[in-house]
Each structure stands twice: as structure tokens, then as C-alpha cells.
Design an enzyme around this catalytic site. Structure first.
Site, PDB file in Angstrom:
ATOM      1  N   CYS A 113      24.203   6.403  51.866  1.00 34.70           N
ATOM      2  CA  CYS A 113      23.164   6.135  52.929  1.00 34.70           C
ATOM      3  C   CYS A 113      22.047   7.098  52.790  1.00 34.70           C
ATOM      4  CB  CYS A 113      23.983   6.374  54.299  1.00 34.70           C
ATOM      5  SG  CYS A 113      25.419   5.718  54.277  1.00 34.70           S
ATOM      6  N   HIS A 260      18.198   6.010  59.011  1.00 35.72           N
ATOM      7  CA  HIS A 260      19.065   4.976  58.333  1.00 35.72           C
ATOM      8  C   HIS A 260      20.020   4.249  59.521  1.00 35.72           C
ATOM      9  CE1 HIS A 260      22.586   3.470  56.317  1.00 35.72           C
ATOM     10  NE2 HIS A 260      23.300   4.303  56.973  1.00 35.72           N
ATOM     11  N   ASN A 290      24.514  -2.484  58.521  1.00 34.04           N
ATOM     12  CA  ASN A 290      24.298  -1.258  57.762  1.00 34.04           C
ATOM     13  C   ASN A 290      24.285  -1.393  56.395  1.00 34.04           C
ATOM     14  OD1 ASN A 290      24.735   1.177  56.326  1.00 34.04           O
ATOM     15  ND2 ASN A 290      26.140   2.011  57.869  1.00 34.04           N
TER      16      ASN A 290
HETATM   17  O1  UT7 Z   1      26.390   4.602  57.181  1.00 35.20           O
HETATM   18  C1  UT7 Z   1      27.151   5.865  57.082  1.00 35.20           C
HETATM   19  C2  UT7 Z   1      27.556   6.325  58.221  1.00 35.20           C
HETATM   20  N1  UT7 Z   1      28.372   5.734  59.118  1.00 35.20           N
HETATM   21  C3  UT7 Z   1      28.426   5.894  60.216  1.00 35.20           C
HETATM   22  O2  UT7 Z   1      27.528   6.335  60.718  1.00 35.20           O
HETATM   23  C4  UT7 Z   1      29.605   5.193  60.870  1.00 35.20           C
HETATM   24  C5  UT7 Z   1      29.980   6.206  62.106  1.00 35.20           C
HETATM   25  N2  UT7 Z   1      31.069   5.408  63.123  1.00 35.20           N
HETATM   26  C6  UT7 Z   1      30.766   4.451  63.756  1.00 35.20           C
HETATM   27  O3  UT7 Z   1      29.903   3.901  64.074  1.00 35.20           O
HETATM   28  C7  UT7 Z   1      32.065   4.228  64.690  1.00 35.20           C
HETATM   29  O4  UT7 Z   1      33.111   5.101  64.686  1.00 35.20           O
HETATM   30  C8  UT7 Z   1      32.697   2.666  64.543  1.00 35.20           C
HETATM   31  C9  UT7 Z   1      31.713   1.733  65.076  1.00 35.20           C
HETATM   32  C10 UT7 Z   1      33.066   2.470  62.989  1.00 35.20           C
HETATM   33  C11 UT7 Z   1      33.790   2.518  65.055  1.00 35.20           C
HETATM   34  O5  UT7 Z   1      33.798   2.945  66.348  1.00 35.20           O
HETATM   35  P1  UT7 Z   1      34.669   3.532  67.367  1.00 35.20           P
HETATM   36  O6  UT7 Z   1      34.079   3.835  68.871  1.00 35.20           O
HETATM   37  O7  UT7 Z   1      34.741   4.993  66.698  1.00 35.20           O
HETATM   38  O8  UT7 Z   1      36.053   2.894  67.404  1.00 35.20           O
HETATM   39  P2  UT7 Z   1      37.464   3.435  66.884  1.00 35.20           P
HETATM   40  O9  UT7 Z   1      37.565   3.651  65.561  1.00 35.20           O
HETATM   41  O10 UT7 Z   1      37.810   5.031  67.676  1.00 35.20           O
HETATM   42  O11 UT7 Z   1      38.402   2.346  67.486  1.00 35.20           O
HETATM   43  C12 UT7 Z   1      38.630   1.993  68.578  1.00 35.20           C
HETATM   44  C13 UT7 Z   1      39.519   0.984  68.945  1.00 35.20           C
HETATM   45  C14 UT7 Z   1      40.830   0.882  68.164  1.00 35.20           C
HETATM   46  O12 UT7 Z   1      41.861   0.463  68.874  1.00 35.20           O
HETATM   47  P3  UT7 Z   1      42.835   1.328  69.686  1.00 35.20           P
HETATM   48  O13 UT7 Z   1      43.698   2.337  68.686  1.00 35.20           O
HETATM   49  O14 UT7 Z   1      42.035   2.250  70.721  1.00 35.20           O
HETATM   50  O15 UT7 Z   1      43.693   0.134  70.114  1.00 35.20           O
HETATM   51  C15 UT7 Z   1      40.653   0.246  66.966  1.00 35.20           C
HETATM   52  O16 UT7 Z   1      41.752  -0.230  66.190  1.00 35.20           O
HETATM   53  O17 UT7 Z   1      38.805  -0.295  68.372  1.00 35.20           O
HETATM   54  C16 UT7 Z   1      39.636  -0.828  67.436  1.00 35.20           C
HETATM   55  N3  UT7 Z   1      38.742  -1.654  66.306  1.00 35.20           N
HETATM   56  C17 UT7 Z   1      38.347  -2.621  66.482  1.00 35.20           C
HETATM   57  N4  UT7 Z   1      38.532  -3.545  67.189  1.00 35.20           N
HETATM   58  C18 UT7 Z   1      37.942  -4.842  67.206  1.00 35.20           C
HETATM   59  C19 UT7 Z   1      38.213  -0.899  65.296  1.00 35.20           C
HETATM   60  N5  UT7 Z   1      37.537  -1.845  64.540  1.00 35.20           N
HETATM   61  C20 UT7 Z   1      37.562  -3.039  65.480  1.00 35.20           C
HETATM   62  C21 UT7 Z   1      36.864  -4.145  65.267  1.00 35.20           C
HETATM   63  N6  UT7 Z   1      37.082  -5.163  66.233  1.00 35.20           N
HETATM   64  N7  UT7 Z   1      36.073  -4.417  64.118  1.00 35.20           N
END
Ligand code: UT7
Length: 333
Positions: A113, A260, A290
Site C-alpha cells: 500500500c 491511500h 482498495n
Molecule cells: O490497505 C492496507 C491496509 N488495510 C487496512 O487498513 C484495513 C484495515 N482493517 C479494516 O478496514 C477492517 O478491520 C475491516 C473492514 C477489514 C473489517 O472490519 P471490522 O469492523 O474490523 O470487522 P471484524 O473483522 O472485527 O469483523 C466483525 C464481524 C465478524 O463477525 P462476528 O465474529 O462479530 O460474528 C466477522 O466475521 O463481521 C464479520 N465479517 C463480515 N460480515 C459480513 C467479516 N467480514 C465480513 C463481510 N461481510 N465481508
């Protein structure tokens, strides 16, 4: 003499993929994706048409046209990507060939990135010390072919998209204009928090085939989303403040911050933390997802075409991502 961007270009594949289409392939939904990332749709490469090198070539042609230059004017190529056409050689040489450049140097940048900002920093050195008059910097990514499109991979696959952006840099002696600074950082202790671990020289393709394990996800990108998010908001703010402080400038001097495009929530968090107005931050992740090393040059090119960057404007480019790596490039346009 300072380095300065003379032209920008971008190429986005024609294939638009909405959140609703992804929801037909895995257990996800439009509202979750929009709420957590801001993304509504992304582009996926058209098989047989788009490759990382071909998209980079098209973006580069457009950047050269915008600068009023030809491939013969380019003295150095810097190509940033984490998704090259081949394991080796990198796509810099493909770009050199596709454009019909002279047998100039072609450097491949592997900083994910932050790749575009890392590349700008190198271009700046070559231009300021006079080793090059024109440097072509390209960021291009083709993620879609390598994502885990099952529910297992949904936390990663809904975020990423394909595309390319490019800039041509030259030199200026107009007082105040040009690249004011670049700052680069890395913290390898977190290398595996956002990574693609295989195939690699530690786990080569024959071993993966031999295991024939459908649960083996080592050849898909993995991301510890929360961990990355928490580091991103801190590092983005830090590196922006570092650039402003080292140039005795403040956030009110900024015409545009082009972060980014990792996650709209990250950009909004930084905007709030730094006290920036909404019109001081450029976001297009809603439409492209992204695109890693391509995201800043795509956004830059779009912002320029929309008239949001004018001569004399102070433009901050900042990135954070896998490595971890992060950095900034501050330019008076
Ligand atoms: O470019 C490089 C740098 N990358 C970044 O900066 C990315 C940084 N991270 C993020 O943007 C976020 O962490 C994400 C968007 C990837 C994820 O969001 P989050 O709010 O951190 O979600 P999470 O991983 O904590 O997941 C929350 C819930 C989970 O379910 P439970 O365990 O609470 O039941 C996941 O299983 O959301 C679930 N989940 C989804 N649900 C529907 C994870 N991905 C999905 C999805 N659709 N695509």
C-alpha cells in the site's frame, strides 16, 4: 531544483462489481461492506484483457500524454505492485517494452500500500541529483484473481479492487513549487499481520500441490483487520504531522490530503483527528475499493481531472499498509 508531477493518468478495468454481486458469491451484504469500509463497488480485471502490466501501461500512456511527453523522454521507470504478472521478472521491464522506452532502468517496488509513496521518494532523489530528467512512476494491482471468494475470505476479498495509476515527474526551479519532502517508515515485526505467505521459497508450489489441502489458505492474502486498522489510524496521523512539521506548515495550509484508499472509516478518522475539512480529503474508495499501490495515483489523477488540484496547491499523499510500511510525500503543485 525540485521534482514535480507533470502529468497523471489512470486506468480502471471496465468490469464493475457491486457489493450485491459479491453477496451472491459469499455470505456478506451491501450494508455490512458500506458500514465497515465505505465501499459500494470495485473494478475487476477482465480476463484475457487486463493484466497488472497492461493496466500500468495504459495509465502510464495517459500520464505521458497529460505531461506532453513521449516514452522516449522517460529516463527511469519505477513500478509499484504486490500483484505482478510474473513471480519474476517484475512488471517494470514489461512497461519499458510495452511503451517502447529506451533501454532505461526499470525498478520494481515491493512496498504494497505504501509502494507509490516509496516510489515517489526514490524518483525525487534521482530528479534532484540530476541523474534523471523525467521519471515515470506507476502503481498497478490485479487483486481479483488471487482472492479467496468464499465466505472464509470475506474480510479481505470485499475490500480489494483492481486498477492502475501513473505519474510522470520532472524538475522545476519555480520558487516554492515541487516536492517539499518525503518520509518513509517500516516496522517488520508486523509483517504477517497483512501478508500473502505462499507460494514462497519457504513453501513452494510443489509442496502446496502435494498437500492438496482444500483448507490451506496460505496462498490467499490474510489480514488481521482490527490490528491493521488500529495501527493505520495512528501511523497515518503521525506521518502527516511529521511532513507538515518538517516543512513548518500546518493542516490549514493543505489543499488536499490524498490518503491511500484503505478504508473510508480510516480516512474519516484521520480527517477528524487532524481537524481537516471534508473538502481537504479526497476519497474514491466508494467506487474502486482498495487498489493498494494504485490507489493514490488513481485518486490523484481523478482529483486533478476534477479540478481539485491547481497550480500552487499543497498536496499531501500518505500511505500505510502491509509490512507494516508507511510514508508521506508533500508537494506544492
Ligand atoms: O490497505 C492496507 C491496509 N488495510 C487496512 O487498513 C484495513 C484495515 N482493517 C479494516 O478496514 C477492517 O478491520 C475491516 C473492514 C477489514 C473489517 O472490519 P471490522 O469492523 O474490523 O470487522 P471484524 O473483522 O472485527 O469483523 C466483525 C464481524 C465478524 O463477525 P462476528 O465474529 O462479530 O460474528 C466477522 O466475521 O463481521 C464479520 N465479517 C463480515 N460480515 C459480513 C467479516 N467480514 C465480513 C463481510 N461481510 N465481508
Amino acid at each position: 531544483m525540485k521534482s514535480i508531477i507533470l502529468g497523471t493518468g489512470r486506468y480502471l478495468p471496465s468490469n464493475v462489481v457491486t457489493n450485491h454481486e459479491l453477496a451472491q458469491r459469499m455470505d456478506t451484504n451491501h450494508d455490512w461492506i458500506v458500514e465497515r469500509t465505505g465501499i459500494h463497488e470495485r473494478r475487476y480485471a477482465v480476463p484475457g484483457v487486463d493484466t497488472t502490466a497492461s493496466m500500468g501501461t495504459e495509465a502510464a500512456k495517459r500520464a505521458l500524454d497529460a505531461a506532453g511527453l513521449t516514452p522516449q523522454d522517460v529516463d527511469l521507470i519505477l513500478f509499484a505492485t504486490l500483484s505482478p504478472d510474473y513471480y519474476f521478472p517484475g512488471p517494470g521491464v514489461q512497461l519499458q517494452h510495452n511503451l517502447g522506452c529506451r533501454t532505461i532502468g526499470a525498478i520494481d517496488i515491493r512496498n504494497q500500500c505504501s509502494g507509490f509513496v516509496y516510489a515517489l521518494s526514490i524518483a525525487d532523489q534521482y530528479l534532484r541529483n540530476g541523474a534523471a530528467n523525467h521519471v515515470l512512476v506507476v502503481g498497478s494491482e490485479l487483486h481479483s484473481a488471487g482472492l479467496d471468494m468464499s465466505t472464509r475470505g470475506r474480510n479481505v476479498s470485499v475490500i480489494f479492487g483492481d486498477g492502475a495509476g501513473a505519474v510522470v515527474l520532472g524538475r522545476t526551479d519555480e520558487p516554492g513549487r515541487g516536492m517539499l519532502s518525503t518520509h518513509l517508515h517500516s516496522q517488520g515485526e508486523h509483517a504477517e499481520e497483512l501478508a500473502l505467505l505462499g507460494p514462497s521459497t519457504r513453501d513452494w508450489i510443489p509442496e502446496i500441490f502435494q498437500r492438496n489441502d482444500p483448507e490451506d489458505v496460505s496462498y490467499f492474502p490474510r489480514m488481521n483487520g482490527n490490528f491493521v486498522f488500529k495501527h493505520a489510524v495512528v501511523r497515518f496521523a503521525e506521518v502527516i504531522e511529521e511532513a507538515l512539521t518538517s516543512n513548518q506548515l500546518s493542516t490549514s495550509d493543505l489543499r488536499l490530503l490524498i490518503p491511500h484508499q484503505a478504508n473510508l472509516r480510516i480516512a474519516q478518522f484521520i480527517q477528524q483527528k487532524l481537524g481537516l475539512r471534508e473538502d481537504q480529503v479526497y476519497n474514491n474508495i466508494m467506487r474502486y475499493g482498495n487498489t493498494t499501490a494504485a490507489s493514490i495515483p488513481i485518486a490523484l489523477s481523478e482529483a486533478f481531472d476534477e479540478g481539485r488540484i491547481q497550480k500552487g496547491d499543497l498536496i499531501m499523499m500518505a500511505a500505510f499498509g502491509s509490512g507494516f510500511t508507511w510514508g508521506s510525500a508533500l508537494m506544492r503543485w
